[in-house]
Design a protein around this motif. Sequence first.
Motif, PDB file in Angstrom:
ATOM      1  N   ALA A 165      40.699  45.201  21.983  1.00  9.78           N
ATOM      2  CA  ALA A 165      41.960  44.968  23.460  1.00  9.78           C
ATOM      3  C   ALA A 165      40.955  45.082  24.644  1.00  9.78           C
ATOM      4  CB  ALA A 165      43.156  45.715  23.524  1.00  9.78           C
ATOM      5  N   ILE A 166      39.819  46.450  25.355  1.00  9.44           N
ATOM      6  CA  ILE A 166      39.128  46.493  26.137  1.00  9.44           C
ATOM      7  C   ILE A 166      38.532  45.405  25.977  1.00  9.44           C
ATOM      8  CG2 ILE A 166      40.224  48.932  25.926  1.00  9.44           C
ATOM      9  CD1 ILE A 166      37.237  49.790  25.416  1.00  9.44           C
ATOM     10  N   GLY A 167      37.466  45.273  24.781  1.00  7.91           N
ATOM     11  CA  GLY A 167      36.543  45.045  25.352  1.00  7.91           C
ATOM     12  C   GLY A 167      36.999  43.127  25.480  1.00  7.91           C
ATOM     13  N   GLN A 168      37.907  42.419  25.566  1.00  5.28           N
ATOM     14  CA  GLN A 168      37.850  40.933  26.061  1.00  5.28           C
ATOM     15  C   GLN A 168      37.406  40.875  28.605  1.00  5.28           C
ATOM     16  OE1 GLN A 168      39.160  38.954  24.042  1.00  5.28           O
ATOM     17  NE2 GLN A 168      38.240  40.827  22.890  1.00  5.28           N
ATOM     18  N   PRO A 169      37.531  39.949  27.902  1.00  9.35           N
ATOM     19  CA  PRO A 169      36.761  40.099  29.378  1.00  9.35           C
ATOM     20  C   PRO A 169      38.166  39.812  30.320  1.00  9.35           C
ATOM     21  CG  PRO A 169      37.405  37.636  28.096  1.00  9.35           C
ATOM     22  CD  PRO A 169      37.212  38.704  27.711  1.00  9.35           C
ATOM     23  N   PRO A 170      37.408  40.712  31.540  1.00  8.99           N
ATOM     24  CA  PRO A 170      38.359  40.958  32.711  1.00  8.99           C
ATOM     25  C   PRO A 170      39.691  40.505  32.646  1.00  8.99           C
ATOM     26  CG  PRO A 170      36.174  40.573  33.523  1.00  8.99           C
ATOM     27  CD  PRO A 170      36.171  40.248  32.330  1.00  8.99           C
ATOM     28  N   GLU A 171      39.506  38.442  32.662  1.00  4.25           N
ATOM     29  CA  GLU A 171      41.261  38.068  32.766  1.00  4.25           C
ATOM     30  C   GLU A 171      41.748  37.660  31.556  1.00  4.25           C
ATOM     31  OE1 GLU A 171      37.287  34.659  31.377  1.00  4.25           O
ATOM     32  OE2 GLU A 171      37.605  36.776  32.709  1.00  4.25           O
ATOM     33  N   ARG A 230      52.943  46.443  33.596  1.00  5.43           N
ATOM     34  CA  ARG A 230      52.109  45.123  33.297  1.00  5.43           C
ATOM     35  C   ARG A 230      51.948  44.292  34.972  1.00  5.43           C
ATOM     36  NH1 ARG A 230      52.417  40.079  31.859  1.00  5.43           N
ATOM     37  NH2 ARG A 230      53.922  40.449  31.619  1.00  5.43           N
ATOM     38  N   GLN A 231      53.067  43.814  34.502  1.00  9.64           N
ATOM     39  CA  GLN A 231      54.262  43.208  35.338  1.00  9.64           C
ATOM     40  C   GLN A 231      53.848  43.106  36.931  1.00  9.64           C
ATOM     41  OE1 GLN A 231      58.412  41.203  34.664  1.00  9.64           O
ATOM     42  NE2 GLN A 231      58.183  41.951  32.614  1.00  9.64           N
ATOM     43  N   GLU A 232      53.484  44.424  37.191  1.00  4.87           N
ATOM     44  CA  GLU A 232      53.359  45.363  38.187  1.00  4.87           C
ATOM     45  C   GLU A 232      51.794  45.224  38.989  1.00  4.87           C
ATOM     46  OE1 GLU A 232      54.824  49.219  38.949  1.00  4.87           O
ATOM     47  OE2 GLU A 232      56.973  48.522  38.425  1.00  4.87           O
ATOM     48  N   SER A 233      51.038  44.993  38.301  1.00  3.51           N
ATOM     49  CA  SER A 233      49.760  45.100  37.965  1.00  3.51           C
ATOM     50  C   SER A 233      48.995  43.527  37.961  1.00  3.51           C
ATOM     51  CB  SER A 233      48.898  45.703  36.904  1.00  3.51           C
ATOM     52  OG  SER A 233      49.597  47.060  37.022  1.00  3.51           O
ATOM     53  N   ARG A 234      47.971  43.323  38.757  1.00  2.00           N
ATOM     54  CA  ARG A 234      47.172  42.648  39.131  1.00  2.00           C
ATOM     55  C   ARG A 234      45.769  42.503  38.392  1.00  2.00           C
ATOM     56  NH1 ARG A 234      51.500  40.961  38.234  1.00  2.00           N
ATOM     57  NH2 ARG A 234      51.987  39.483  39.499  1.00  2.00           N
ATOM     58  N   GLU A 235      45.072  44.473  39.123  1.00  3.76           N
ATOM     59  CA  GLU A 235      44.028  44.553  38.856  1.00  3.76           C
ATOM     60  C   GLU A 235      43.522  45.308  37.710  1.00  3.76           C
ATOM     61  OE1 GLU A 235      45.690  45.146  41.246  1.00  3.76           O
ATOM     62  OE2 GLU A 235      44.816  43.924  43.510  1.00  3.76           O
ATOM     63  N   VAL A 236      44.857  45.681  37.361  1.00  5.33           N
ATOM     64  CA  VAL A 236      44.701  46.764  35.824  1.00  5.33           C
ATOM     65  C   VAL A 236      45.346  46.264  34.706  1.00  5.33           C
ATOM     66  CG1 VAL A 236      45.522  48.935  35.608  1.00  5.33           C
ATOM     67  CG2 VAL A 236      45.006  48.735  37.823  1.00  5.33           C
ATOM     68  N   ARG A 237      44.594  46.198  33.463  1.00  6.10           N
ATOM     69  CA  ARG A 237      45.224  45.675  32.449  1.00  6.10           C
ATOM     70  C   ARG A 237      46.103  46.009  31.660  1.00  6.10           C
ATOM     71  NH1 ARG A 237      40.710  43.048  29.362  1.00  6.10           N
ATOM     72  NH2 ARG A 237      39.115  44.780  29.865  1.00  6.10           N
ATOM     73  N   VAL A 238      47.124  46.485  30.499  1.00  8.78           N
ATOM     74  CA  VAL A 238      47.537  47.195  30.075  1.00  8.78           C
ATOM     75  C   VAL A 238      47.988  47.056  28.493  1.00  8.78           C
ATOM     76  CG1 VAL A 238      50.497  48.464  30.502  1.00  8.78           C
ATOM     77  CG2 VAL A 238      49.467  47.735  32.476  1.00  8.78           C
ATOM     78  N   THR A 239      48.124  47.683  28.101  1.00  2.32           N
ATOM     79  CA  THR A 239      47.952  47.089  26.228  1.00  2.32           C
ATOM     80  C   THR A 239      48.299  47.992  26.040  1.00  2.32           C
ATOM     81  OG1 THR A 239      45.764  45.964  26.323  1.00  2.32           O
ATOM     82  CG2 THR A 239      47.197  47.102  24.251  1.00  2.32           C
ATOM     83  N   VAL A 240      50.009  47.575  25.111  1.00  2.00           N
ATOM     84  CA  VAL A 240      50.619  48.777  24.433  1.00  2.00           C
ATOM     85  C   VAL A 240      50.280  48.277  22.524  1.00  2.00           C
ATOM     86  CG1 VAL A 240      53.107  47.547  24.281  1.00  2.00           C
ATOM     87  CG2 VAL A 240      52.259  49.383  23.549  1.00  2.00           C
ATOM     88  N   VAL A 241      49.730  49.334  22.469  1.00  2.00           N
ATOM     89  CA  VAL A 241      49.503  49.498  20.509  1.00  2.00           C
ATOM     90  C   VAL A 241      49.941  50.285  19.597  1.00  2.00           C
ATOM     91  CG1 VAL A 241      47.639  49.826  19.048  1.00  2.00           C
ATOM     92  CG2 VAL A 241      47.312  48.918  21.661  1.00  2.00           C
ATOM     93  N   MET A 254      41.806  53.621  39.494  1.00  2.00           N
ATOM     94  CA  MET A 254      41.771  52.539  38.983  1.00  2.00           C
ATOM     95  C   MET A 254      41.986  50.994  40.132  1.00  2.00           C
ATOM     96  SD  MET A 254      42.656  52.193  35.149  1.00  2.00           S
ATOM     97  CE  MET A 254      42.412  53.544  34.011  1.00  2.00           C
ATOM     98  N   ARG A 255      43.263  51.362  40.707  1.00  2.00           N
ATOM     99  CA  ARG A 255      43.932  50.755  42.220  1.00  2.00           C
ATOM    100  C   ARG A 255      42.052  50.193  43.395  1.00  2.00           C
ATOM    101  NH1 ARG A 255      47.944  47.274  40.242  1.00  2.00           N
ATOM    102  NH2 ARG A 255      50.108  48.719  40.239  1.00  2.00           N
ATOM    103  N   ASP A 256      42.054  51.739  43.116  1.00  2.00           N
ATOM    104  CA  ASP A 256      41.017  51.692  44.421  1.00  2.00           C
ATOM    105  C   ASP A 256      39.464  50.830  43.628  1.00  2.00           C
ATOM    106  OD1 ASP A 256      41.856  53.103  46.359  1.00  2.00           O
ATOM    107  OD2 ASP A 256      41.258  55.349  45.512  1.00  2.00           O
ATOM    108  N   GLN A 257      39.696  51.220  42.641  1.00  2.00           N
ATOM    109  CA  GLN A 257      38.105  50.190  41.387  1.00  2.00           C
ATOM    110  C   GLN A 257      38.397  48.756  41.895  1.00  2.00           C
ATOM    111  OE1 GLN A 257      37.275  53.909  38.301  1.00  2.00           O
ATOM    112  NE2 GLN A 257      38.166  52.101  38.072  1.00  2.00           N
ATOM    113  N   GLY A 258      39.472  48.350  42.039  1.00  2.00           N
ATOM    114  CA  GLY A 258      39.858  47.196  42.019  1.00  2.00           C
ATOM    115  C   GLY A 258      40.146  46.329  40.321  1.00  2.00           C
ATOM    116  N   ALA A 259      40.056  47.354  39.040  1.00  2.00           N
ATOM    117  CA  ALA A 259      39.817  47.208  37.874  1.00  2.00           C
ATOM    118  C   ALA A 259      40.422  48.549  37.415  1.00  2.00           C
ATOM    119  CB  ALA A 259      38.796  46.330  37.533  1.00  2.00           C
ATOM    120  N   GLY A 260      40.942  48.236  35.594  1.00  2.00           N
ATOM    121  CA  GLY A 260      41.134  49.004  34.756  1.00  2.00           C
ATOM    122  C   GLY A 260      41.837  48.655  33.979  1.00  2.00           C
TER     123      GLY A 260
END
Length: 264
Positions: free
Chosen positions: A244-250, A191-202, A150-156
Amino acid sequence: MLAVPDQPCPPPPAPLAKDSPVTTPTSKVVLITGASSGIGEATARRLAASGHRVVLGARRTGLIATVAESIRTSGGTADHHELDVTSLESMRSFVAGARERHGRVDVLVNNAGIMPLSTMDALKIDEWNRMIDVNIRGVLHGIAAVLPVMRDQGAGHIVNIASVSGLRVDPTAAVYSATKFAVRAISEGLRQESREVRVTVVSPGLTHSELTDGISDPAVREAVRGSMGVAIPAAAIGEAIDYAIGQPPEVDVNELVIRPTAQG
């Protein structure tokens, strides 16, 4: 603005059937652990119906093969791969296979978990260790396998399944709760360490699944099953993950707690 009388607004399009697979430009490659039943299976079916490409992982290969085939028969896109989350190499193979087939990995749903509840004085140490291996190490292995990709992709997006037992502790659930508190802590740190990767806990409440089957103490097992009369279907958790995964990237939906209305 009012419609001009001689130019009436067209009627809205008919809604899609809830279980009908769709193709969307936002289709994602979603890996799901523990996908042979319960929340994992329901999530795979829901996300495939939303047009995502799902990759199912579990130890019970016959079951995930059947689920994947059912999804494909319904018009969705689904693959399956044998997976033992307690093995880092197995997890890496799961991720590598999905990336090779689809070219990327957009979402990991760390769903695999076990819940052999017991009182502490029962000293079911093997069960404690198994919960630690599956519920904590399994999540860490998933993160370790997908984070570089995901880091290589710049998103995840990493979705970790915890529990309302990660918000409170009840008798018989001390060790299980400890593992789910850990999942929430790991998720928040990531989550706090990430900028490109989103994190959700369910964190699901009482939900229909096979988790109670793993309770070896007959009295505890029957007590838990007796409380399942108010349980919600696993599909409700799949719906939340889809949201959750359907939200826009920001937009990062950090935490969802989903209980039956009647649960205390």
